[in-house]
Design a protein around this motif. Structure first.
Motif: not given
Length: 405
Positions: A9-37
């Motif tokens: 089982d990949m760990d927090a998969f979608y969120a972990s992919v986003e952290l690759l893109r935005y490494p400055e967010l590591r260690g912060r609470p991040v929620v995936i589910g917003g829209g394009r805006r």
């Protein structure tokens, strides 16, 4: 020879992919589910400004969240407005399913390099049969599972190298126990279980930890005085059948004793493919016709793209509507010929739409293609089908202008 089945089982998969893109967010609470805006904005100095959950207005739900956000009480499936009350300073990011599918293919290919017998269970999890993988049956020192431990660690390392992401693996004698074990030491965990350890390691756990025991069954078990897997295992099978029915009662008894003979299935044909979206505000078929039409057409195009990418065609086109009173309706239409064409799907879905009373506002819209088969040479399109291939610009926006909505 012992049977070794792994669940990865990949760990927090979608969120972990986003952290690759935005490494400055590591260690912060991040929620995936917003829209394009909710895409990050890049400032003049090159730094990114992220949307915060406190500013969210709408009815979206959380797709996934980082472990830091989960520690604040938010979880997948929770409404974003409710989550904002618990974690107002959490960063909100939009979903990017193209990126998630890309990393899904990467991690599965990395696993297959070591252990090719894989059952695909979705975008972020698989079962793996490690029984015959070279080295898995070796005893290392005094550890009877030393060989399979080394194989599992090699898989975790290969996934990390290929994707930059971590995963958790449970190894057990069968799929049921492997699934349970993979969740015991997240994130980046590795849990190995021998059959003789069932009573000491798993029976003390809550019964709801067994995959397949949902909230309703869990509540009923608690009401009957059964809290742990061990207490469920000790229950009389006839008593379980009396309260849960013969089939489900028998399954509960077998599952509590860790019995599961299901094989790792390396290939299965999908029954259908679908796309759906929940709106941030209720939409009306008349007042929001143009917006709904664009969304409807986009869903049809996305399903067509999914079919083409996976090499399938289908005959049964269906729609799913959920209204503001939470009533859900579905309609299907079966074509004469198989298709993966977006315009054909759009036209057939529009025919389904004519059979629905669209007076109430809509919360959700979905499009499905079923009765699938592998794509191959298709028969020529007949004259009556030509109408279905008219340009998208001439299709009704949403519903038929003559249907009174």
């Amino acid at each position: 020879m012992p049977r070794y089945i792994a669940h990865l089982d990949m760990d927090a998969f979608y969120a972990s992919v986003e952290l690759l893109r935005y490494p400055e967010l590591r260690g912060r609470p991040v929620v995936i589910g917003g829209g394009r805006r909710h895409q990050p904005k890049v400032g003049a100095d090159g730094t990114r400004r992220f949307a915060l959950l406190r500013d969210y207005v709408g009815r979206g739900v959380i797709t996934t969240a980082t472990y830091e956000a989960r520690a604040l009480g938010v979880h997948s499936g929770m409404g974003l407005m409710k989550a904002a009350a618990l974690a107002p300073d959490a960063v909100l990011l939009p979903t990017d399913f193209d990126a998630y599918r890309h990393y899904s293919r990467l991690f599965k290919a990395a696993v297959a390099e070591i252990a090719p017998v894989i059952e695909d269970r979705g975008i972020d999890e698989i079962y793996i049969d490690l029984t015959d993988v070279p080295g898995a049956q070796e005893v290392v020192g005094h550890d009877p599972m030393g060989g399979v431990r080394a194989v599992a660690l090699a898989i975790k390392n290969n996934v990390k190298q290929a994707t930059g992401l971590s995963c958790s693996i449970g190894v057990a004698p069968n799929k049921l126990l492997a699934k349970l074990c993979s969740d015991l030491d997240k994130p980046d965990g590795l849990t190995l279980l021998r059959a003789e350890e069932l009573t000491t390691r798993l029976w003390p756990l809550p019964a709801k930890r067994i995959h397949g025991i949902g909230p309703k069954t869990s509540e009923k078990l608690l009401a009957l005085g059964i809290r742990t897997i061990g207490e469920l295992a000790a229950a009389d099978p006839a008593w379980l059948a009396q309260h849960f029915g013969p089939r489900h009662g028998a399954w509960l008894h077998e599952a509590a004793h860790g019995r599961d003979e299901r094989p790792v299935v390396t290939h299965s044909e999908p029954v259908s493919m679908s796309r759906e979206t929940t709106f941030e505000r209720d939409l009306h078929a008349r007042h929001d016709r143009e917006l709904l039409g664009r969304i409807f057409t986009r869903l049809c195009q996305q399903v067509a793209d999914d079919l083409a990418r996976k090499g399938y065609v289908g005959r049964t086109i269906g729609i799913k509507l959920r209204f503001d009173d939470f009533k859900t309706v579905t309609r299907d239409h079966t074509l004469e010929q198989y298709t993966a064409d977006a315009q054909v799907i759009r036209h057939a879905a529009g025919q389904c739409l004519k059979r629905v009373d669209l007076q109430r506002r809509l919360r959700l819209l979905g499009v499905r293609v079923g009765s699938l088969r592998k794509a191959g040479p298709l028969p020529p399109i007949t004259a009556p089908q030509v109408q279905a291939l008219r340009p998208a610009s001439t299709l009704p926006l949403f519903g038929d202008p003559d249907d009174g909505v």
